[in-house]
Design an enzyme around this catalytic site. Sequence first.
Site, PDB file in Angstrom:
ATOM      1  N   HIS A  28       0.852  -1.183   0.000  1.00  0.00           N
ATOM      2  CA  HIS A  28       0.000   0.000   0.000  1.00  0.00           C
ATOM      3  C   HIS A  28       0.888   1.233   0.000  1.00  0.00           C
ATOM      4  CE1 HIS A  28      -3.874  -1.967   0.671  1.00  0.00           C
ATOM      5  NE2 HIS A  28      -3.180  -2.850   1.371  1.00  0.00           N
ATOM      6  N   ALA A  75      10.311 -21.382   8.725  1.00  0.00           N
ATOM      7  CA  ALA A  75       9.047 -20.891   9.269  1.00  0.00           C
ATOM      8  C   ALA A  75       9.172 -19.451   9.751  1.00  0.00           C
ATOM      9  CB  ALA A  75       8.592 -21.781  10.424  1.00  0.00           C
ATOM     10  N   LYS A  95      17.539 -14.417   5.362  1.00  0.00           N
ATOM     11  CA  LYS A  95      18.950 -14.453   4.968  1.00  0.00           C
ATOM     12  C   LYS A  95      19.335 -15.899   4.699  1.00  0.00           C
ATOM     13  CE  LYS A  95      19.950 -10.122   6.097  1.00  0.00           C
ATOM     14  NZ  LYS A  95      19.780  -9.125   5.094  1.00  0.00           N
ATOM     15  N   ARG A  98      22.754 -21.407   4.512  1.00  0.00           N
ATOM     16  CA  ARG A  98      23.503 -22.532   3.929  1.00  0.00           C
ATOM     17  C   ARG A  98      22.846 -22.916   2.611  1.00  0.00           C
ATOM     18  NH1 ARG A  98      21.425 -26.872   8.294  1.00  0.00           N
ATOM     19  NH2 ARG A  98      21.806 -25.074   9.540  1.00  0.00           N
TER      20      ARG A  98
END
Length: 112
Positions: A28, A75, A95, A98
């Site tokens: 928005h 999650a 981020k 691995r």
Amino acid sequence: QINAYVSSVKINHGVMIAPNCALYPHTHGLEYGLPIREQPLKSQGPIVIDDEAWLGFGVIVLGGVRIGKGAAIGAGAVVASDVPDNAVAVGNPAKVIRFRNALTKSTPKKSL
């Protein structure tokens, strides 16, 4: 929840999406002087989720993001930038921690 009001969402083959995920290819506007109900929707571009990617419970994916083939998103992550193929990404903002193709059966598994 998938909202493609302003830009598209492309989900390729074999993608797994856990419950409570949200794919938002728009935001928005926050223009001064306009009431909230009149703020325009804007987009950074489409969302693309490539083959065999995994999205964990409650992942949020924002506009203009490509999640690479075989990537796994932990999650609760908020994905605001591209995630490479076979990467494992977690956090807010997400981020890379691995790469899945670097793991072998002889490597001890660490929980995310």
